[in-house]
Design a protein around this motif. Structure first.
Motif, short mmCIF file in Angstrom:
data_model
loop_
_atom_site.label_atom_id
_atom_site.label_comp_id
_atom_site.label_asym_id
_atom_site.label_seq_id
_atom_site.Cartn_x
_atom_site.Cartn_y
_atom_site.Cartn_z
N HIS A 1 0.73 -1.24 -0.06
CA HIS A 1 0.12 -0.09 0.02
C HIS A 1 0.81 1.24 0.19
O HIS A 1 1.95 1.20 0.43
CB HIS A 1 -0.96 0.04 1.33
N GLU A 2 0.14 2.49 -0.35
CA GLU A 2 0.98 3.76 -0.42
C GLU A 2 0.46 4.37 0.95
O GLU A 2 -0.58 4.49 1.30
CB GLU A 2 0.45 4.41 -1.43
N TYR A 3 1.84 4.84 1.69
CA TYR A 3 1.54 5.63 2.88
C TYR A 3 2.08 6.79 2.85
O TYR A 3 3.13 7.18 2.26
CB TYR A 3 2.37 4.70 4.21
N LEU A 4 1.31 7.86 3.50
CA LEU A 4 1.94 9.20 3.85
C LEU A 4 2.31 9.35 5.38
O LEU A 4 1.52 8.80 6.13
CB LEU A 4 0.86 10.32 3.66
N ASN A 5 3.39 9.60 5.64
CA ASN A 5 4.14 9.41 7.01
C ASN A 5 4.15 10.91 7.69
O ASN A 5 4.06 11.15 8.58
CB ASN A 5 5.14 8.58 7.18
N VAL A 6 4.88 11.87 6.78
CA VAL A 6 4.86 13.12 7.14
C VAL A 6 4.88 14.08 6.17
O VAL A 6 5.26 13.82 4.95
CB VAL A 6 6.85 13.39 7.52
N TRP A 7 3.94 14.98 6.25
CA TRP A 7 3.91 15.81 5.07
C TRP A 7 3.16 17.11 5.42
O TRP A 7 3.12 17.64 6.55
CB TRP A 7 2.67 14.98 4.03
N HIS A 8 3.06 18.09 4.63
CA HIS A 8 2.35 19.46 4.63
C HIS A 8 1.43 19.70 3.79
O HIS A 8 1.56 19.82 2.69
CB HIS A 8 3.81 20.51 4.66
#
Ligand SMILES: *[C@@H]1O[C@H](CO)[C@@H](O)[C@H](O)[C@H]1NC(C)=O
Ligand SMILES: *[C@@H]1O[C@H](CO)[C@@H](O)[C@H](O)[C@H]1NC(C)=O
Length: 262
Positions: free
Chosen positions: A153-160
């Protein structure tokens, strides 16, 4: 299994991170000092209890967002013992935390996502001190073999995320990336990286990036589904999810004048 972490980054934000791979012993390393003014500090005080993360008076984060309906942060966060500590954590008074997700991690009826993302207290969506000038977000990640991510799966972990929620200026991601960012590019972002507790080193030049649109940082997990073109509202996740990712040394510092803690 080693997580293969991909950078899909954009932002006058610089990024810094230390990544610890699972199953490799590491020598003890001294905690490094931060050098620049701290804008947001996401390094919880060791004395904080789980319930303190549900309370505006005690949590370093927004206790209300961004998480499954009815799930308090006190039930989402775990506080594993980590040794050696992340590079900018002082274990005498700071502790790491683990963000977890399961089948109940559905925010705002977004049934395609499983998500739990922490926002810093004071990081307002508009006119935030984190959205102007030069800022560096630091974070250190550790894999939890008891709650492994499924890298299919695709994960976002740190973003703005921009203030109008229409885009992210940068994403630090894991897993199989479903799409590519195609944001306009006119400002810069630079990435620093190290393994374990080693000093951070610049691994990119200042990359062109579109940092317009203000918005907020988020630190945690956003798990995208497979098998859909409408990732927000539909798609597949395996049942009985029990996943987590451990964070340490989470803070945003002011990079004015080229300052960065390495
Ligand atoms: C997910 O975790 C939360 C917090 O521990 C718990 O309250 C909830 O029952 C869990 N949901 C499922 C489906 O396991
Ligand atoms: C991981 O995700 C893929 C894609 O959704 C799924 O086919 C697979 O069963 C999952 N693995 C586990 C261990 O659940």
């Amino acid at each position: 299994m080693h997580p293969s972490l991909l950078l899909g980054l954009l932002a006058g934000t610089a990024l810094a991170g230390t990544i610890r791979r699972p199953g490799r012993p590491r020598p003890q390393a001294p905690t490094a000092e931060t050098l620049c003014p701290i804008v947001f500090d996401g390094r919880p005080d060791s004395s904080l209890e789980p319930l303190d993360f549900d309370d505006w008076n005690t949590s370093p984060f927004n206790p209300d967002y961004v998480k499954g309906a009815g799930l308090p942060w006190s039930s989402i966060l775990q506080f594993p013992d980590i040794s050696p500590p992340a590079r900018f954590d002082d274990p005498t008074y700071q502790k790491p935390f683990e963000v977890t997700i399961n089948d109940s991690s559905i925010f705002n009826n977004q049934r395609g996502f499983r998500r739990a993302g922490l926002q810093f207290q004071g990081d307002t969506n508009r006119d935030s001190p984190g959205s102007s000038g030069i800022k560096t977000i630091h974070f250190s990640l550790k894999w939890d073999a008891q709650r492994p991510l499924n890298l299919s799966h695709e994960y976002l972990n740190v973003w703005h995320e921009t203030a109008d929620y229409s885009a992210n200026q940068f994403n630090f991601q894991a897993g199989a990336i479903l799409g590519q960012n195609s944001l306009a590019r006119d400002t810069t972002l630079r990435v620093y990286y190290s393994r374990g507790s080693e000093p951070l080193r610049s691994v990119t030049n200042a990359l062109t990036n579109n940092n317009a649109g203000e918005g907020q940082y988020q630190v945690g997990i956003l798990r995208k589904p497979t098998g859909t073109s409408d990732v927000v509202n539909s798609g597949y996740h395996q049942r009985n999810l029990n996943e987590g990712l451990i964070y340490g040394s989470v803070f945003v510092e002011d990079g004015e004048g080229g300052c960065v803690s390495l």
